[in-house]
Write a protein that holds these residues in place. Structure first.
Motif, PDB file in Angstrom:
ATOM      1  N   VAL A  99     -12.850  -8.515   9.366  1.00 41.51           N
ATOM      2  CA  VAL A  99     -12.724  -7.235   8.674  1.00 41.51           C
ATOM      3  C   VAL A  99     -11.550  -6.444   9.244  1.00 41.51           C
ATOM      4  O   VAL A  99     -10.759  -5.846   8.508  1.00 41.51           O
ATOM      5  CB  VAL A  99     -14.023  -6.420   8.767  1.00 41.51           C
ATOM      6  N   MET A 100     -11.405  -6.437  10.571  1.00 38.95           N
ATOM      7  CA  MET A 100     -10.299  -5.693  11.178  1.00 38.95           C
ATOM      8  C   MET A 100      -8.952  -6.303  10.784  1.00 38.95           C
ATOM      9  O   MET A 100      -7.960  -5.571  10.640  1.00 38.95           O
ATOM     10  CB  MET A 100     -10.458  -5.646  12.694  1.00 38.95           C
ATOM     11  N   LEU A 101      -8.903  -7.599  10.597  1.00 35.73           N
ATOM     12  CA  LEU A 101      -7.664  -8.221  10.128  1.00 35.73           C
ATOM     13  C   LEU A 101      -7.308  -7.741   8.720  1.00 35.73           C
ATOM     14  O   LEU A 101      -6.124  -7.558   8.396  1.00 35.73           O
ATOM     15  CB  LEU A 101      -7.788  -9.743  10.150  1.00 35.73           C
ATOM     16  N   LYS A 102      -8.318  -7.541   7.865  1.00 40.65           N
ATOM     17  CA  LYS A 102      -8.061  -6.975   6.542  1.00 40.65           C
ATOM     18  C   LYS A 102      -7.461  -5.574   6.674  1.00 40.65           C
ATOM     19  O   LYS A 102      -6.540  -5.197   5.933  1.00 40.65           O
ATOM     20  CB  LYS A 102      -9.359  -6.917   5.730  1.00 40.65           C
ATOM     21  N   VAL A 103      -7.984  -4.808   7.620  1.00 38.32           N
ATOM     22  CA  VAL A 103      -7.458  -3.467   7.878  1.00 38.32           C
ATOM     23  C   VAL A 103      -5.997  -3.552   8.300  1.00 38.32           C
ATOM     24  O   VAL A 103      -5.133  -2.810   7.800  1.00 38.32           O
ATOM     25  CB  VAL A 103      -8.293  -2.771   8.971  1.00 38.32           C
ATOM     26  N   MET A 104      -5.702  -4.477   9.215  1.00 40.61           N
ATOM     27  CA  MET A 104      -4.340  -4.615   9.725  1.00 40.61           C
ATOM     28  C   MET A 104      -3.369  -5.049   8.638  1.00 40.61           C
ATOM     29  O   MET A 104      -2.206  -4.619   8.617  1.00 40.61           O
ATOM     30  CB  MET A 104      -4.326  -5.620  10.882  1.00 40.61           C
ATOM     31  N   ARG A 105      -3.823  -5.911   7.743  1.00 37.21           N
ATOM     32  CA  ARG A 105      -2.937  -6.341   6.658  1.00 37.21           C
ATOM     33  C   ARG A 105      -2.547  -5.147   5.791  1.00 37.21           C
ATOM     34  O   ARG A 105      -1.377  -4.987   5.434  1.00 37.21           O
ATOM     35  CB  ARG A 105      -3.596  -7.423   5.809  1.00 37.21           C
ATOM     36  N   GLN A 106      -3.527  -4.312   5.446  1.00 37.52           N
ATOM     37  CA  GLN A 106      -3.218  -3.139   4.628  1.00 37.52           C
ATOM     38  C   GLN A 106      -2.263  -2.202   5.357  1.00 37.52           C
ATOM     39  O   GLN A 106      -1.294  -1.688   4.771  1.00 37.52           O
ATOM     40  CB  GLN A 106      -4.511  -2.405   4.282  1.00 37.52           C
ATOM     41  N   TYR A 107      -2.555  -1.982   6.627  1.00 40.14           N
ATOM     42  CA  TYR A 107      -1.703  -1.099   7.413  1.00 40.14           C
ATOM     43  C   TYR A 107      -0.271  -1.626   7.442  1.00 40.14           C
ATOM     44  O   TYR A 107       0.691  -0.853   7.301  1.00 40.14           O
ATOM     45  CB  TYR A 107      -2.267  -0.977   8.823  1.00 40.14           C
ATOM     46  N   THR A 115     -17.465  -0.118  12.077  1.00 40.75           N
ATOM     47  CA  THR A 115     -16.194   0.589  12.248  1.00 40.75           C
ATOM     48  C   THR A 115     -15.079  -0.069  11.439  1.00 40.75           C
ATOM     49  O   THR A 115     -14.362   0.627  10.700  1.00 40.75           O
ATOM     50  CB  THR A 115     -15.818   0.690  13.734  1.00 40.75           C
ATOM     51  N   PRO A 116     -14.888  -1.401  11.525  1.00 41.52           N
ATOM     52  CA  PRO A 116     -13.882  -2.016  10.653  1.00 41.52           C
ATOM     53  C   PRO A 116     -14.171  -1.828   9.171  1.00 41.52           C
ATOM     54  O   PRO A 116     -13.245  -1.641   8.381  1.00 41.52           O
ATOM     55  CB  PRO A 116     -13.928  -3.493  11.057  1.00 41.52           C
ATOM     56  N   TYR A 117     -15.442  -1.892   8.780  1.00 39.28           N
ATOM     57  CA  TYR A 117     -15.797  -1.628   7.381  1.00 39.28           C
ATOM     58  C   TYR A 117     -15.258  -0.268   6.937  1.00 39.28           C
ATOM     59  O   TYR A 117     -14.638  -0.124   5.873  1.00 39.28           O
ATOM     60  CB  TYR A 117     -17.319  -1.627   7.229  1.00 39.28           C
ATOM     61  N   TRP A 118     -15.557   0.748   7.732  1.00 40.37           N
ATOM     62  CA  TRP A 118     -15.097   2.100   7.383  1.00 40.37           C
ATOM     63  C   TRP A 118     -13.570   2.152   7.298  1.00 40.37           C
ATOM     64  O   TRP A 118     -12.996   2.685   6.329  1.00 40.37           O
ATOM     65  CB  TRP A 118     -15.631   3.098   8.414  1.00 40.37           C
ATOM     66  N   LEU A 119     -12.899   1.575   8.276  1.00 40.59           N
ATOM     67  CA  LEU A 119     -11.429   1.588   8.282  1.00 40.59           C
ATOM     68  C   LEU A 119     -10.857   0.832   7.084  1.00 40.59           C
ATOM     69  O   LEU A 119      -9.772   1.165   6.592  1.00 40.59           O
ATOM     70  CB  LEU A 119     -10.907   0.977   9.578  1.00 40.59           C
ATOM     71  N   ASP A 120     -11.589  -0.167   6.595  1.00 43.44           N
ATOM     72  CA  ASP A 120     -11.119  -0.963   5.462  1.00 43.44           C
ATOM     73  C   ASP A 120     -11.003  -0.116   4.198  1.00 43.44           C
ATOM     74  O   ASP A 120     -10.294  -0.494   3.270  1.00 43.44           O
ATOM     75  CB  ASP A 120     -12.083  -2.136   5.240  1.00 43.44           C
ATOM     76  N   GLY A 121     -11.676   1.021   4.168  1.00 43.36           N
ATOM     77  CA  GLY A 121     -11.501   1.970   3.075  1.00 43.36           C
ATOM     78  C   GLY A 121     -10.716   3.192   3.478  1.00 43.36           C
ATOM     79  O   GLY A 121      -9.958   3.746   2.688  1.00 43.36           O
ATOM     80  N   ALA A 122     -10.876   3.619   4.729  1.00 46.53           N
ATOM     81  CA  ALA A 122     -10.209   4.843   5.190  1.00 46.53           C
ATOM     82  C   ALA A 122      -8.703   4.649   5.348  1.00 46.53           C
ATOM     83  O   ALA A 122      -7.928   5.575   5.084  1.00 46.53           O
ATOM     84  CB  ALA A 122     -10.819   5.308   6.514  1.00 46.53           C
ATOM     85  N   VAL A 123      -8.272   3.455   5.790  1.00 50.27           N
ATOM     86  CA  VAL A 123      -6.828   3.214   5.945  1.00 50.27           C
ATOM     87  C   VAL A 123      -6.105   3.280   4.601  1.00 50.27           C
ATOM     88  O   VAL A 123      -5.121   4.016   4.453  1.00 50.27           O
ATOM     89  CB  VAL A 123      -6.565   1.876   6.673  1.00 50.27           C
ATOM     90  N   PRO A 124      -6.544   2.529   3.572  1.00 45.89           N
ATOM     91  CA  PRO A 124      -5.837   2.679   2.296  1.00 45.89           C
ATOM     92  C   PRO A 124      -5.931   4.090   1.728  1.00 45.89           C
ATOM     93  O   PRO A 124      -4.963   4.577   1.118  1.00 45.89           O
ATOM     94  CB  PRO A 124      -6.517   1.655   1.385  1.00 45.89           C
ATOM     95  N   LEU A 136       0.843  -1.189   0.000  1.00 44.55           N
ATOM     96  CA  LEU A 136       0.000   0.000   0.000  1.00 44.55           C
ATOM     97  C   LEU A 136       0.884   1.248   0.000  1.00 44.55           C
ATOM     98  O   LEU A 136       1.769   1.394   0.830  1.00 44.55           O
ATOM     99  CB  LEU A 136      -0.898  -0.011   1.238  1.00 44.55           C
ATOM    100  N   GLY A 137       0.637   2.124  -0.951  1.00 40.90           N
ATOM    101  CA  GLY A 137       1.396   3.364  -1.066  1.00 40.90           C
ATOM    102  C   GLY A 137       2.324   3.393  -2.258  1.00 40.90           C
ATOM    103  O   GLY A 137       2.749   4.476  -2.681  1.00 40.90           O
ATOM    104  N   GLU A 138       2.659   2.232  -2.828  1.00 42.28           N
ATOM    105  CA  GLU A 138       3.528   2.237  -4.005  1.00 42.28           C
ATOM    106  C   GLU A 138       2.795   2.761  -5.239  1.00 42.28           C
ATOM    107  O   GLU A 138       3.419   3.284  -6.157  1.00 42.28           O
ATOM    108  CB  GLU A 138       4.078   0.831  -4.269  1.00 42.28           C
ATOM    109  N   ILE A 139       1.501   2.618  -5.268  1.00 45.48           N
ATOM    110  CA  ILE A 139       0.686   3.130  -6.370  1.00 45.48           C
ATOM    111  C   ILE A 139      -0.005   4.404  -5.877  1.00 45.48           C
ATOM    112  O   ILE A 139      -0.703   4.381  -4.866  1.00 45.48           O
ATOM    113  CB  ILE A 139      -0.363   2.098  -6.814  1.00 45.48           C
ATOM    114  N   LYS A 140       0.198   5.501  -6.594  1.00 48.62           N
ATOM    115  CA  LYS A 140      -0.435   6.770  -6.236  1.00 48.62           C
ATOM    116  C   LYS A 140      -1.424   7.160  -7.329  1.00 48.62           C
ATOM    117  O   LYS A 140      -1.077   7.177  -8.511  1.00 48.62           O
ATOM    118  CB  LYS A 140       0.617   7.875  -6.090  1.00 48.62           C
ATOM    119  N   PRO A 141      -2.658   7.487  -6.957  1.00 51.63           N
ATOM    120  CA  PRO A 141      -3.637   7.901  -7.969  1.00 51.63           C
ATOM    121  C   PRO A 141      -3.260   9.244  -8.573  1.00 51.63           C
ATOM    122  O   PRO A 141      -2.698  10.104  -7.906  1.00 51.63           O
ATOM    123  CB  PRO A 141      -4.934   7.984  -7.172  1.00 51.63           C
TER     124      PRO A 141
END
Length: 684
Positions: free
Chosen positions: A164-172, A94-103, A46-51
């Motif tokens: 869902v929170m684990l998905k968030v943690m993986r991205q982070y 809350t995890p749903y929101w973070l799953d988009g807000a973190v990336p 996450l972060g290597e690709i910039k829009p």
């Protein structure tokens, strides 16, 4: 729907084989596989690709809207949040929101948003129990002052939100390499392995049992890092306790039953969001077992799903259940973003580019229409042939007495979509590129962006600027920047709809012979090298439910342009919302000559440039297609929808048609709110 016609006209979605597969998975295999299938393509950190360009503007809109501020405007997340130690929301939203807000925070390099989401991440990491259990403080813990342990796992709470929170943690972790994350995963999965027989996946809710694939996916992700064999044992255990999606997807009976039964028996098997998450299950199981029957199940299941329930904008009906292919059925926003993510995982594991074609169609058509320009309101259910947006019951299998499922509102319908919609554009951006086994990269989906990553045997950093207004134009330009010359393969996907790609390197045309729709440029690259890929887009029509026809060009489908009348309303429970009505006639049938000779009879015109401020709406629609049509006077609204006119087996409507031939204008589906996209065909 005629499956043969649909398969031939939509090769990018519906695959060639049409036979049930052996679904007796693993009968002669050990309890867990001794080896692991590495993904064909690797997701980049996450972060290597910039829009850039219009995509960057889309993410900025999200940052300025609910993605960046949901915790400030939505009381359920704002007040005393359980994922911060409070007594408020302790479940999925809350995890749903973070799953988009973190990336989003890391894609935009937004320090303010990073600080905001880190509050939840830090609390979760810092409050993991000694046993490995994590999550909000449970009722038992709060009232009795004891921690959840392996021995008293029944005092824990639902497994599902943790997935869902684990998905968030993986991205982070991929963005930061925070050293706390891998031990956090390791301790939790050890806890699961020790407790799942006593406290199985489905102990608390059917949601966890129906969505266990996401848990399996994350266990196998950790195995790819640590190679701890016990993780494969855990993955096998979770899969054995979860819905048998791989068997169902490979077996005709499930999808046929889902098409014919709309009662409350086994409805979780038909729930569209569950299905959207589940389509990746065969790929996840193949990754663990090497059993290629899982890939056959994936092929069969996805094809069957789109044949029986598919809609022109690239998604299947889901209102909330699977509900057939009639263009008056609805699709839940959560279904779209979860299906996108499943396809992104499938692409990486299998390397099958048919799913990349499906991903682009879904993203560029179904996704943008279901939110408002400011990303502050959403539609719970969208309809393909959506001739009005209003309160009503419609044809949905979940109508609600409040009749709020079709309007645009922040809290209209279920609020799961308000929390979950944020992962769509962010994860799509993350998966524009993948790493390849040859230490190169592949441009998988096309949109303006900048990639900075390390490639080649020398592990040299390169930056690739992808300059394009795709999907609205057919040219994609790549500029390569490197301090030192570097050898690596640059791969470019050729969409299935493109018959004759044109490639230039530093201005010189290069003959291309795509291998399985991939152009591979394996060479030594120099600073400021340039690659231009042209993907000529030709207009065509495709056949959909009830013999309707859709006009498409490249990855975009086109809908009747209808000027919009917006009306605001207030619901006592669900707050502000908007109805949208058309200002002009919508009841048109396409002339038969268009279906016979679309290139000759459809005129494509670029009417507006795509700027960096592009928004998916009528005002910004950059392309128009002009078609010829006649009105069908008896095609009217019945019970809030426009039932598709009946045709004969040749696909022609034989009822009363006005004699006057009119020119109609079509625009990209994603720019519309009210529209016709699945047209009846009338005699010339």
């Amino acid at each position: 729907m005629n499956a043969k016609v649909l398969a031939s006209s939509l090769a990018f979605l519906l695959f060639t084989s049409f036979k049930p597969v052996n679904t007796n998975f693993g009968e002669n295999t050990p309890a867990f596989a001794p080896t692991y299938v590495a993904p064909v393509y690797t997701a980049l950190p996450l972060g290597e690709i910039k829009p850039k360009g219009w995509l960057h503007n889309q993410l900025q809109i999200m940052r300025n809207g609910t993605t960046g501020h949901l915790d400030e405007v939505y009381p359920k997340i704002k007040n005393d949040n359980g994922w911060l130690g409070g007594k408020g929301d302790a479940w999925e939203e809350t995890p749903y929101w973070l799953d988009g807000a973190v990336p989003l925070a890391y894609l935009l390099e937004d320090k303010t948003l990073q600080t905001k989401v880190l509050r939840y991440i830090n609390w979760t990491l810092e409050n993991q129990r000694p046993s490995g259990y994590f999550g909000p403080i449970t009722k038992e813990e709060r009232e009795k002052g004891v921690k959840v342990t392996v021995e008293n796992c029944s005092q824990g709470e639902d497994w599902w939100p943790k997935m869902v929170m684990l998905k968030v943690m993986r991205q982070y972790y991929t963005a930061t390499q925070d050293p706390r994350v891998i031990p956090f995963f390791t301790k939790y999965f050890d806890y699961q392995l020790k407790t799942l027989k006593q406290c199985p996946i489905g102990k608390w809710t059917d949601w966890a049992e129906s969505r266990g694939t996401d848990n399996v996916m994350l266990v196998q992700w950790l195995y790819g890092i640590t190679k701890d064999q016990s993780l494969l044992e855990l993955a096998n255990l979770i899969d054995s306790q979860s819905f048998t999606w791989s068997t169902w997807l490979g077996n005709r009976d499930w999808v046929i039953g889902a098409a014919t039964q709309q009662n409350d028996a086994h409805w979780m098997r038909r729930h569209g969001v569950n299905v959207a998450m589940a389509i990746k299950a065969p790929a996840i199981n193949y990754q663990r077992t090497q059993d290629k029957e899982y890939l056959s199940a994936l092929d069969t299941g996805f094809k069957d799903l789109m044949t029986l329930h598919g809609l022109p904008m690239g998604i299947f009906s889901s209102d909330e259940d699977l509900h057939g292919n009639d263009p008056t059925q609805g699709t839940e926003l959560c279904t779209i973003v979860e299906a996108m993510y499943s396809l992104e995982e499938i692409i990486g594991i299998t390397g099958d580019l048919r799913y990349a074609d499906a991903l682009e169609r879904m993203t560029f058509n179904a996704l943008p229409t279901q939110t408002t320009d400011d990303y502050n309101a959403k539609q719970y259910f969208q309809i393909a042939n959506q001739v009005q947006v209003k309160r009503g019951v419609f044809n949905f299998s979940l109508p609600f007495e409040r009749e709020m499922n079709n309007v645009y509102g922040m809290r209209s319908g279920y609020t799961c979509c308000l929390a979950n919609m944020h992962q769509g554009w962010t994860k799509f951006t993350q998966h524009l590129w993948y790493g390849t086994p040859e230490q190169g990269v592949i441009a998988m989906a096309y949109s303006p962006n900048q990639l900075t990553t390390k490639v080649g045997k020398s592990n040299t950093e390169v930056t690739i600027n992808e300059i394009t207004n795709y999907p609205f134009e057919d040219q994609v330009n790549f500029e390569i920047f490197t301090k030192n010359e570097v050898s690596f393969p640059l791969q470019l996907r050729v969409p299935a709809w493109c018959q004759a790609p044109v490639l230039k390197i530093n201005g010189q045309t290069v003959e291309v012979q795509p291998d399985k729709n991939i152009i591979t440029l394996d060479r030594t690259w120099k600073n400021k090298d340039k690659v231009t890929l042209q993907l000529p887009m030709e207009v065509s029509t495709s056949n959909w439910g009830r013999n309707s026809r859709t006009i498409e060009r490249g990855p975009l489908v086109y809908a009747l342009k209808l000027e919009e009348k917006w009306e605001k309303g207030i619901d006592q429970k669900e707050g502000a919302y908007w109805n949208v009505f058309p200002k002009s006639a919508w009841n048109y049938g396409l002339l038969q000559t268009i279906v016979k000779e679309p290139v000759k009879n459809l005129q494509v015109k670029n009417v507006k440039p795509v700027t960096d401020k592009f928004v998916w709406n009528l005002a910004n629609a950059p392309i128009q297609i002009t078609a010829i049509a006649k009105k069908i006077p008896d095609w009217k609204i019945v019970n809030d929808v426009a039932p598709q006119p009946v045709t004969d087996r040749t696909g022609i409507y034989r009822g009363r048609v006005t004699p006057t031939v009119e020119k109609i204008t079509l625009v990209p589906y994603g720019c519309t709110k009210v529209r016709i996209v699945a047209f009846p065909v009338v005699p010339n």
